[in-house]
Each structure stands twice: as structure tokens, then as C-alpha cells.
Design an enzyme around this catalytic site. Structure first.
Site, short mmCIF file in Angstrom:
data_model
loop_
_atom_site.label_atom_id
_atom_site.label_comp_id
_atom_site.label_asym_id
_atom_site.label_seq_id
_atom_site.Cartn_x
_atom_site.Cartn_y
_atom_site.Cartn_z
N ASP A 261 -2.66 -0.11 6.41
CA ASP A 261 -2.00 1.15 6.04
C ASP A 261 -1.35 1.81 7.25
O ASP A 261 -1.93 1.83 8.34
CB ASP A 261 -3.04 2.16 5.52
CG ASP A 261 -3.49 1.86 4.11
OD1 ASP A 261 -3.04 0.86 3.52
OD2 ASP A 261 -4.31 2.65 3.58
N ASP B 294 -3.57 -1.64 -5.75
CA ASP B 294 -4.32 -1.76 -4.50
C ASP B 294 -5.46 -2.78 -4.65
O ASP B 294 -5.68 -3.31 -5.75
CB ASP B 294 -4.86 -0.37 -4.11
CG ASP B 294 -4.96 -0.20 -2.60
OD1 ASP B 294 -5.01 -1.22 -1.88
OD2 ASP B 294 -5.00 0.95 -2.14
#
Ligand SMILES: *[C@@H]1O[C@H](CO)[C@@H](O)[C@H](O)[C@H]1NC(C)=O
Ligand SMILES: *[C@@H]1O[C@H](CO)[C@@H](O)[C@H](O)[C@H]1NC(C)=O
Ligand SMILES: *[C@@H]1O[C@H](CO)[C@@H](O)[C@H](O)[C@H]1NC(C)=O
Length: 327
Positions: free
Chosen positions: A223, A163
Site C-alpha cells: 500500500d 482486497d
């Protein structure tokens, strides 16, 4: 003799040869990866006293691996069991600097879990973050990249999701390739999932040539959430940007619109079919995030539809395009 019927095959070989020089060559993710990941459904639940079946713990991932097999998902191709954020202790080991899995929730360490997942014929994925911290605030890799790559290899990890929280976007174009190089140097084949364009999008045009050379897949956009609106916002982003994105998808290197959310609360039956269909056409990774013990039979049928999965897993790996006169 040069028969016409050989032409498609020769074109395929030629295309592969042309691609070989410019794409990551670790032999992995030749079709979009399929599996299961914790984040969308289980987030950062760490309170196992209150939520024993839902907290991020060895138990959750063992159970999910077991259910992938017993509920028939493994038979149709779902393979990776991926731990997302919140698996760590707040601090590295004070002596070795190694990352430490949470001592209460993963009391036996990660090798025991990896062994269980592998014994089921599945593969093991793990989350980390390029920056100083993961998105939930646990230690990130930035100052210990070689050590962490080695640790992942020692934990028998098969898939790494890296990430991009708590990092400078301008460092990503050198830092993500560097971590990929370190993964390669361990000698253990690991699928490398990058989040770098999701942090660039908006400000800069993603560097697709570099992404292809260093990552097996990359998150392009925000997301996913458990709602139809979220699914459609992502689908629209992919449609609106398809001219720049689509040519860069192919065997070993994929655009990633994020997890499949079917089986949760946000989508109706028809909306569930729609997400599955769009993701299949986009040659997207099919990574579910749901509670496999609670997926209703009619949704499970969608997730396990072999014809739809065959479209997604086509060996040519061509990402589908939206019609340009779409309104
Ligand atoms: C390691 O150091 C941190 C901060 O200095 C401290 O909070 C933590 O308790 C230490 N951990 C161990 C296992 O000694
Ligand atoms: C980002 O870069 C600035 C300037 O070089 C630095 O001070 C800061 O610590 C960096 N932030 C992170 C999260 O690495
Ligand atoms: C490392 O990179 C080389 C060169 O691209 C490749 O042939 C090899 O398979 C890679 N190894 C691993 C473990 O990823």
C-alpha cells in the site's frame, strides 16, 4: 495496394488479435482507469460525530463526485468514484445473508449514491475482500461470492476492488478468477481490480498470464503511504521487477502501483510532479486519494495536466521502462 504507411496499423491489429485470446474481455479499462478512492486520505474514519466531513459516508462520496466535476477533474478523464474499506455493517443481513452498508453512514443504501454518481456522468466503484473479512474486519466475500457479485450488480457498481486480507494466499489463484467469473455472470460490466499479487509478492512469482485473463488491473506491491519514501519504494519495486511485469500491461489489463497521493501532506511540489510523471509513464491507473476540496491550485494543475495524462492514456497502453543503467 499494400502501402508501407499501413504497417503500423496492421501491427496494431495483429497485436490486438494475439492479445484477445489471453486477456479478460469485458471491454473495460482499455486505457488505465482514472478516478478517486477514499483509502489513502480517509482510511477507516467511521466517527461522523467527531469528523463529519471526513468519515466514510454517503456525504463524503457525494461531495467527492461533485468536486470531480466542479473542479475540472472529470473534464480531463477522472471518472470512477470508489468507496474503499469500512462502508459495511459488522454483520450480514441475518435473513438474506446480503452485505449491508453501514446504516448510520449510508442510511439510504448504495443505490441512491450510485444514482447521484451516475447523474454526474461518473462511475461507481466499491471495495470488498476475497477472504473471511475485509482488512478492517468487516464481512468478506469468501462464503457468499455469487450472492455478493449479484448484490454489487444490483447496486449499479461499475468497478470492484477485491482486497486479500484474511485469506489463504494459496486459495487466491482459484478464488479470484471464480469471483471474476461470477461478476461476469451478472451481465453488468464491472472493472475488476485484483489485489492478489500484492499478497504473493515476496513468496512467489505472480502468475501474470492468469491475472491478465481474469483481472483488469492488479495491485503488485505494498500500500502507498503519504510520503515521498513510499512513492520511491514503489517506483523502485516497479523498476527492479520491470522485466517480468512490463510485458503484461496493456489495454484492459494493468499493473497497479496504487493511488496518487498528490494533494495531501507528504509530497512537496516537485515530488508531486515526480509521482504524476512516474505513474503516467508506467501506464498506471490514476486513482487519486486526497481531499478534493483542499487540493492547492498548483497541485491541481499537476493532476490535471493534459499532456501528462495523454502519455498515461495512450491507447497502445505500453508500460514505460526505467533505464537499465540507473544507479
Ligand atoms: C444478526 O446476528 C448477529 C449475531 O448473531 C447479531 O449481533 C445482530 O444484532 C443481528 N442483527 C440483526 C439486524 O438482527
Ligand atoms: C486457511 O486454510 C486453513 C487450512 O485449510 C484453514 O484452517 C483456515 O481457516 C484458512 N484461513 C482462511 C482465512 O481462510
Ligand atoms: C463476460 O465474458 C464474455 C467472454 O469473455 C465477454 O464477451 C462479455 O463481454 C463479458 N460480460 C461482462 C458483463 O463482463
Amino acid at each position: 495496394m499494400f502501402a508501407m504507411r499501413n504497417v503500423p496499423f496492421l501491427l496494431l491489429v495483429l497485436t490486438q488479435l494475439l492479445r484477445a485470446g489471453s486477456a479478460l474481455d469485458n471491454g473495460l479499462a482499455l486505457t488505465p482507469p482514472m478516478g478517486w478512492m477514499s483509502w489513502q486520505r480517509f482510511r477507516c474514519i467511521t466517527d461522523c460525530d467527531t469528523f463529519p466531513d471526513e468519515c466514510i459516508s454517503e456525504k463524503l462520496f457525494r461531495r467527492s463526485a461533485d468536486l470531480l466535476v466542479s473542479e475540472g477533474y472529470a473534464d480531463v478523464g477522472y471518472e470512477y468514484v470508489i468507496i474503499d474499506d469500512c462502508w459495511l455493517e459488522w454483520n450480514r443481513d441475518n435473513k438474506t445473508n446480503k452485505l449491508v452498508p453501514d446504516r448510520k453512514r449510508f442510511p439510504r443504501g448504495l443505490n441512491v449514491l450510485a444514482d447521484h454518481i451516475h447523474a454526474k456522468g461518473l462511475k461507481f466503484g466499491l471495495y470488498q475482500d476475497f477472504g473471511t473479512k475485509t482488512c478492517a474486519g468487516y464481512p468478506g466475500v469468501i462464503d457468499h461470492m455469487a450472492l455478493d457479485a449479484e448484490t454489487f450488480a444490483n447496486w449499479d457498481v461499475d468497478y470492484v476492488k477485491l482486497d486479500g486480507c484474511y485469506a489463504n494466499v494459496s486459495d487466491m489463484a482459484t478464488g479470484y478468477p471464480e469471483f471474476g467469473r461470477l461478476l461476469n455472470e451478472t451481465g453488468r460490466p464491472m472493472v475488476y481490480s485484483c489485489s492478489w499479487p500484492a499478497y504473493q509478492s515476496g513468496s512467489e512469482q505472480p502468475l501474470f498470464e492468469a491475472l491478465k485473463r481474469h483481472c483488469n488491473l492488479w495491485r503488485n506491491w505494498a500500500d502507498i503511504q503519504d510520503s515521498f519514501q513510499s512513492v520511491m519504494t514503489i517506483a523502485d519495486y516497479f523498476a527492479n521487477n520491470q522485466d517480468s511485469m512490463q510485458p503484461h500491461a496493456g489495454p484492459g489489463h494493468w499493473n497497479d502501483p496504487d493511488m496518487l497521493i498528490l494533494g495531501n501532506y507528504g509530497l512537496s511540489y516537485d515530488q508531486s510532479k515526480l509521482q504524476m510523471a512516474i505513474w503516467a509513464v508506467l501506464a498506471a491507473p490514476l486513482i487519486m486519494s486526497n481531499d478534493l476540496a483542499k487540493v492547492r491550485p498548483e497541485i491541481k494543475e499537476i493532476l490535471q495536466n493534459r499532456d501528462v495524462i495523454a502519455v498515461n492514456q495512450d491507447p497502445l497502453g505500453i508500460q514505460g521502462l526505467a533505464s537499465t543503467n540507473r544507479t
